[in-house]
Design a protein around this motif. Structure first.
Motif, mmCIF file in Angstrom:
data_model
loop_
_atom_site.group_PDB
_atom_site.id
_atom_site.type_symbol
_atom_site.label_atom_id
_atom_site.label_comp_id
_atom_site.label_asym_id
_atom_site.label_seq_id
_atom_site.Cartn_x
_atom_site.Cartn_y
_atom_site.Cartn_z
ATOM 1 N N LEU A 139 -9.728 12.667 -7.809
ATOM 2 C CA LEU A 139 -8.770 11.926 -6.989
ATOM 3 C C LEU A 139 -8.210 10.724 -7.748
ATOM 4 O O LEU A 139 -7.025 10.406 -7.642
ATOM 5 C CB LEU A 139 -9.445 11.457 -5.694
ATOM 6 C CG LEU A 139 -9.689 12.525 -4.624
ATOM 7 C CD1 LEU A 139 -10.481 11.942 -3.463
ATOM 8 C CD2 LEU A 139 -8.366 13.099 -4.129
ATOM 9 N N GLY A 159 -4.345 9.906 -8.613
ATOM 10 C CA GLY A 159 -3.701 8.631 -8.320
ATOM 11 C C GLY A 159 -3.025 8.028 -9.528
ATOM 12 O O GLY A 159 -1.889 7.530 -9.454
ATOM 13 N N MET A 171 1.708 4.277 -4.068
ATOM 14 C CA MET A 171 1.087 5.562 -3.716
ATOM 15 C C MET A 171 -0.139 5.841 -4.590
ATOM 16 O O MET A 171 -1.207 6.210 -4.099
ATOM 17 C CB MET A 171 2.103 6.689 -3.867
ATOM 18 C CG MET A 171 3.214 6.668 -2.839
ATOM 19 S SD MET A 171 4.451 7.957 -3.144
ATOM 20 C CE MET A 171 3.437 9.444 -3.091
ATOM 21 N N GLY A 172 0.020 5.666 -5.908
ATOM 22 C CA GLY A 172 -1.097 5.918 -6.817
ATOM 23 C C GLY A 172 -2.246 4.958 -6.595
ATOM 24 O O GLY A 172 -3.417 5.356 -6.604
ATOM 25 N N ILE A 189 -4.211 5.981 -3.557
ATOM 26 C CA ILE A 189 -5.071 7.144 -3.800
ATOM 27 C C ILE A 189 -6.336 6.725 -4.548
ATOM 28 O O ILE A 189 -7.452 7.142 -4.206
ATOM 29 C CB ILE A 189 -4.309 8.230 -4.594
ATOM 30 C CG1 ILE A 189 -3.183 8.810 -3.737
ATOM 31 C CG2 ILE A 189 -5.253 9.345 -5.038
ATOM 32 C CD1 ILE A 189 -2.266 9.752 -4.493
ATOM 33 N N GLY A 248 -8.508 4.778 -2.264
ATOM 34 C CA GLY A 248 -9.118 5.703 -1.321
ATOM 35 C C GLY A 248 -10.278 6.472 -1.931
ATOM 36 O O GLY A 248 -11.299 6.705 -1.273
ATOM 37 N N SER A 249 -10.140 6.851 -3.208
ATOM 38 C CA SER A 249 -11.235 7.552 -3.866
ATOM 39 C C SER A 249 -12.446 6.644 -4.037
ATOM 40 O O SER A 249 -13.592 7.087 -3.933
ATOM 41 C CB SER A 249 -10.774 8.099 -5.229
ATOM 42 O OG SER A 249 -10.478 7.050 -6.136
#
Length: 289
Positions: free
Chosen positions: A119, A123, A265-266, A269, A272-273
């Protein structure tokens, strides 16, 4: 994790300092030699040779040679073969190498680390991907050599630290790490560097001092110290947090162009990971045996 966050901030500034004041102006091998040499000077006064036996001294030197010395040889050569965006794109595979190598080093297999590291790669790819040229395979392999060296150094230090007494003051032995890197950096400059590319302004010398004493000296010590205090999944993810952090610093201070949508966005991600990995670790610790 706090150590990794602090060093991420330090290195985020370092990327822009190198790109703005050194790249294309100061010989890269001289810059590497200076960074390694200055970092060694920070820790040499603290060195207590009697705290480690010969085997562990050589192991720590070998890790420095790989994580800093050989890694930089690969890394700077990659810019001869690839454009800067391509080099940055291909560095996003480091988290995968860390997750895999850490499992190999400690004799286990943790599929979830591959998920979270994957992930993080996605990202970073969202942030950096702009397409590549057709003739890039050799450059790709050279960058992977740099990625593998950096990952091997981090995982190797985790392995070595696990074999050392917890009470051992790491700052009293870490000079061996930089001396190992110097064994690579000094011959590299002698063979591949050029004296015509020495710094010419006080600002360039100041940037080199900052990079050597703080970003390399303090930075690699704290990074490796943090690497042994987190799990492999978190370490893998933090390697790619440098990309959005570096872009953010560059955008805010030097006003360079950046795709804010891709950055957001990246970064989301990757964050989030990191959250997913922390959730999984908490769940595993509280699960009934």
């Amino acid at each position: 994790m706090g150590y990794l966050v602090v060093v991420t901030a330090l290195w985020a500034f370092s990327f822009s300092l190198i790109g703005v004041y050194l790249a294309g102006q100061v010989d890269s091998y001289f810059a590497v030699m200076m960074r390694v040499g200055l970092a060694a000077l920070v820790f040499l006064p603290l060195l207590k040779p009697g705290l480690l036996d010969l085997r562990h001294k050589l192991a720590l030197m070998a890790l420095g040679a790989v994580q800093l010395g050989i890694m930089y040889i690969f890394f700077y050569q990659s810019f001869v073969l690839l454009s800067v965006p391509e080099v940055l794109l291909f560095t996003i595979f480091t988290p995968l190498y860390i997750a895999i190598l850490d499992d190999l080093a400690f004799g286990r297999f943790t599929p979830f680390h591959l998920v979270t590291a994957g992930l993080a790669v996605i990202g970073a790819a969202v942030i950096r991907y702009k397409g590549v040229n057709d003739d890039f395979w050799l450059g790709f392999l050279v960058v992977q050599g740099a990625n593998l060296c950096f990952a091997m150094g981090q995982v190797g230090y985790r392995r070595l630290s696990a074999a050392l007494p917890p009470s051992l003051p790491r700052h009293h032995v870490f000079a061996w790490f930089y001396l190992g890197a110097a064994c690579i950096a000094l011959p590299a400059f002698a063979l591949l560097g050029s004296t015509s590319g020495l710094p010419t302004t006080p600002l360039q010398w100041g940037v080199l001092l900052w990079l050597g004493l703080v970003a390399s000296g303090l930075g690699y010590f704290l990074w490796n110290l943090g690497a042994v205090r987190v799990d492999a999944g978190a370490l893998a993810i933090m390697n790619n947090m440098l990309i959005p952090a570096g872009l953010a610093v560059n955008l805010v201070i030097w006003n360079r162009e950046a795709d804010l949508v891709r950055l957001a966005m990246g970064g989301a991600i990757i964050a989030g990971s990191l959250w997913l990995n922390a959730w999984w670790q908490r769940r595993r610790r509280t699960a009934p045996v």
